[in-house]
Design an enzyme around this catalytic site. Structure first.
Site, short mmCIF file in Angstrom:
data_model
loop_
_atom_site.label_atom_id
_atom_site.label_comp_id
_atom_site.label_asym_id
_atom_site.label_seq_id
_atom_site.Cartn_x
_atom_site.Cartn_y
_atom_site.Cartn_z
N GLU A 244 0.82 -1.21 0.00
CA GLU A 244 0.00 0.00 0.00
C GLU A 244 0.85 1.26 0.00
OE1 GLU A 244 -3.65 0.00 0.05
OE2 GLU A 244 -3.12 -2.00 -0.68
N HIS B 251 -4.58 0.82 6.61
CA HIS B 251 -3.49 1.77 6.35
C HIS B 251 -3.03 2.32 7.70
CE1 HIS B 251 -4.70 2.80 1.92
NE2 HIS B 251 -4.13 1.62 2.04
N CYS C 91 -2.11 11.17 2.28
CA CYS C 91 -1.63 10.66 0.99
C CYS C 91 -0.40 11.41 0.50
CB CYS C 91 -2.74 10.75 -0.05
SG CYS C 91 -4.21 9.79 0.36
#
Length: 264
Positions: free
Chosen positions: A12, A81, A196
């Site tokens: 990820e 995450h 992000c």
């Protein structure tokens, strides 16, 4: 080349990678959070093998690279995450107490490499509140004076438990002194948030020279990308629009315009 597509190489990316250091220009400590096959409703999407491959291919110093198993409860709460339950900057780690399977062991190993490490835990916030408020989907940045600011989504301010934790962090003895609230709902609804963009890895002149300049953001390139979005991106897409050939034609035109900017 990307890692092979297989269960053992689930990756990820930066969502499960933290870099800490005494200062941004100093040698750092890389921490890769990963899962393992333990069952449950949510798959554990980051494999240790993938993290090890990334570290090896990037040439990271093995003595300054750690692998931290994610807490199974956190994964099953929706935090597959790690950036949903932890955020790091320089020598500060802000984390949920249930982010890692063995936090005491992890923090001890981190302090061996980074003696001035500050671990700030948010007691009083459930995993459900952490996930729903996006408390850790934030950016922790160093200000010119040396203090740090937590830039976080407005969702965190609207969650009583999360905001109480933020106020406690600001009042405690640690470098985090400011909270900056930003409305990023539009970005979040499109699948992205502050987390992000937050992994920052310094590169020297030689390493920077090896980066394809097409992928370096400059003011001019940012302006060009913004113009493409303004010109070609629709304000909204309704479900029925997906059946329209015009929408797909517009998408192809937008993609071509985007490629033209990147290739320029």
């Amino acid at each position: 080349e990307p890692l092979s597509s297989a269960r053992h190489f689930g990756d990820e990316g930066a969502a499960n990678h933290m870099r800490l250091a005494p200062s941004h220009g100093a040698p750092g400590l890389n921490v890769f959070a990963h899962g393992e096959l333990r069952g449950g409703n949510y798959p554990e999407r980051q494999s240790r093998r993938a993290s090890q491959a990334v570290a090896r291919l990037a040439g990271l110093n093995p003595t300054r690279t750690l692998y931290a198993l994610q807490n199974e409860a956190a994964v099953q709460a929706g935090a597959f995450h790690n950036d949903v339950v932890a955020v790091a900057n320089a020598n500060v780690l802000l984390a949920h107490p249930e982010a890692f399977a063995d936090p005491a062991r992890l923090y001890s190993a981190m302090r061996e490499q980074l003696p001035n490490l500050h671990v700030v835990e948010t007691f009083g916030v459930t995993l459900a509140d952490a996930v729903s408020s996006y408390l850790f989907n934030s950016q922790l940045v160093t200000l010119p004076g040396g203090d740090m600011a937590l830039i976080l989504p407005s969702d965190a301010q609207e969650n009583a438990a999360a905001w109480s934790a933020v106020e406690s962090v600001l009042a405690a003895d640690n470098p985090i002194r400011h909270a900056v609230v930003v409305d990023v709902r539009e970005s979040m609804r499109n699948g992205g948030g502050p987390a992000c963009l937050r992994l920052r890895v310094p590169v020297d002149g030689v390493a920077r020279a090896g980066i394809n300049p097409r992928f370096l953001l400059t003011p001019e390139r940012l302006a060009a990308l913004s113009q493409v979005v303004e010109a070609y991106w629709p304000e909204r897409i309704a479900p029925d629009d997906l059946l329209s050939p015009d929408l797909w034609a517009q998408a192809r035109t937008a993609h071509a315009a985007l490629e033209a900017v990147i290739e320029d």
